[in-house]
Design a protein around this motif. Structure first.
Motif, PDB file in Angstrom:
ATOM      1  N   GLU A  29       4.194 -48.471  14.968  1.00 49.06           N
ATOM      2  CA  GLU A  29       4.570 -49.244  15.949  1.00 49.06           C
ATOM      3  C   GLU A  29       5.731 -50.009  15.470  1.00 49.06           C
ATOM      4  OE1 GLU A  29       2.990 -52.631  19.284  1.00 49.06           O
ATOM      5  OE2 GLU A  29       1.643 -52.160  17.607  1.00 49.06           O
ATOM      6  N   GLU A  30       6.940 -50.147  16.598  1.00 50.32           N
ATOM      7  CA  GLU A  30       7.909 -50.998  16.288  1.00 50.32           C
ATOM      8  C   GLU A  30       8.085 -52.149  17.319  1.00 50.32           C
ATOM      9  OE1 GLU A  30      12.985 -50.816  15.719  1.00 50.32           O
ATOM     10  OE2 GLU A  30      11.526 -48.963  16.036  1.00 50.32           O
ATOM     11  N   THR A  31       8.171 -53.365  16.754  1.00 49.15           N
ATOM     12  CA  THR A  31       8.479 -54.372  17.772  1.00 49.15           C
ATOM     13  C   THR A  31       9.641 -55.059  17.625  1.00 49.15           C
ATOM     14  OG1 THR A  31       7.378 -55.962  16.389  1.00 49.15           O
ATOM     15  CG2 THR A  31       6.052 -54.857  17.697  1.00 49.15           C
ATOM     16  N   CYS A  34       9.181 -56.782  13.916  1.00 51.67           N
ATOM     17  CA  CYS A  34       8.461 -56.080  12.703  1.00 51.67           C
ATOM     18  C   CYS A  34       7.823 -54.916  12.905  1.00 51.67           C
ATOM     19  CB  CYS A  34       7.058 -57.078  12.416  1.00 51.67           C
ATOM     20  SG  CYS A  34       5.858 -56.733  13.585  1.00 51.67           S
ATOM     21  N   TYR A  35       7.777 -53.958  11.749  1.00 51.83           N
ATOM     22  CA  TYR A  35       7.341 -52.490  11.973  1.00 51.83           C
ATOM     23  C   TYR A  35       5.639 -52.483  11.404  1.00 51.83           C
ATOM     24  CZ  TYR A  35      12.283 -51.369  11.668  1.00 51.83           C
ATOM     25  OH  TYR A  35      13.616 -51.257  11.441  1.00 51.83           O
ATOM     26  N   ARG A  36       4.966 -51.693  12.157  1.00 52.64           N
ATOM     27  CA  ARG A  36       3.707 -51.522  11.756  1.00 52.64           C
ATOM     28  C   ARG A  36       3.544 -50.315  11.008  1.00 52.64           C
ATOM     29  NH1 ARG A  36      -0.898 -54.565  13.153  1.00 52.64           N
ATOM     30  NH2 ARG A  36      -1.899 -52.665  13.460  1.00 52.64           N
ATOM     31  N   VAL A  45      -3.214 -50.255   7.496  1.00 51.73           N
ATOM     32  CA  VAL A  45      -2.053 -50.724   8.428  1.00 51.73           C
ATOM     33  C   VAL A  45      -1.530 -51.930   7.967  1.00 51.73           C
ATOM     34  CG1 VAL A  45      -1.309 -50.983  10.693  1.00 51.73           C
ATOM     35  CG2 VAL A  45      -3.313 -49.353  10.241  1.00 51.73           C
ATOM     36  N   LYS A  46      -0.123 -51.960   7.859  1.00 53.28           N
ATOM     37  CA  LYS A  46       0.533 -53.270   7.499  1.00 53.28           C
ATOM     38  C   LYS A  46       1.660 -53.616   8.370  1.00 53.28           C
ATOM     39  CE  LYS A  46       0.663 -53.710   2.532  1.00 53.28           C
ATOM     40  NZ  LYS A  46       1.169 -54.040   1.279  1.00 53.28           N
ATOM     41  N   SER A  47       1.974 -54.818   8.662  1.00 53.20           N
ATOM     42  CA  SER A  47       2.894 -55.329   9.175  1.00 53.20           C
ATOM     43  C   SER A  47       4.225 -55.713   8.280  1.00 53.20           C
ATOM     44  CB  SER A  47       2.836 -56.593  10.123  1.00 53.20           C
ATOM     45  OG  SER A  47       1.734 -56.099  11.031  1.00 53.20           O
TER      46      SER A  47
END
Length: 54
Positions: A29-31, A34-36, A45-47
Motif C-alpha cells: 500500500e502507498e499512502t 509512507c509505503y507499506r 509487513v513494515k511501514s
C-alpha cells in the motif's frame, strides 16, 4: 490484503535509504507519507517513511 506489487525506482531508492534490501520486499500500500511493504520470504509487513533520503 491486496496483491503485492513490484517496486518502482523511487520506491527502491527509499527502501535503500532505510537500509533494506529492495529485492526482498514488495509494495502492499502507498499512502501520502509512507509505503507499506511486505517481505517476500517471511511475510513481515513494515511501514517505511517516503521522504527519508540519504
Amino acid at each position: 490484503m491486496k496483491q503485492p506489487k513490484r517496486l518502482t525506482r523511487k520506491q527502491k531508492e527509499c527502501l535503500t535509504a532505510h537500509c533494506l534490501n529492495w529485492n526482498d520486499w514488495m509494495l502492499v500500500e502507498e499512502t501520502d507519507f509512507c509505503y507499506r511493504v511486505i517481505n517476500k520470504k517471511t511475510g513481515a509487513v513494515k511501514s517505511v517513511d517516503k521522504f527519508r533520503r540519504r
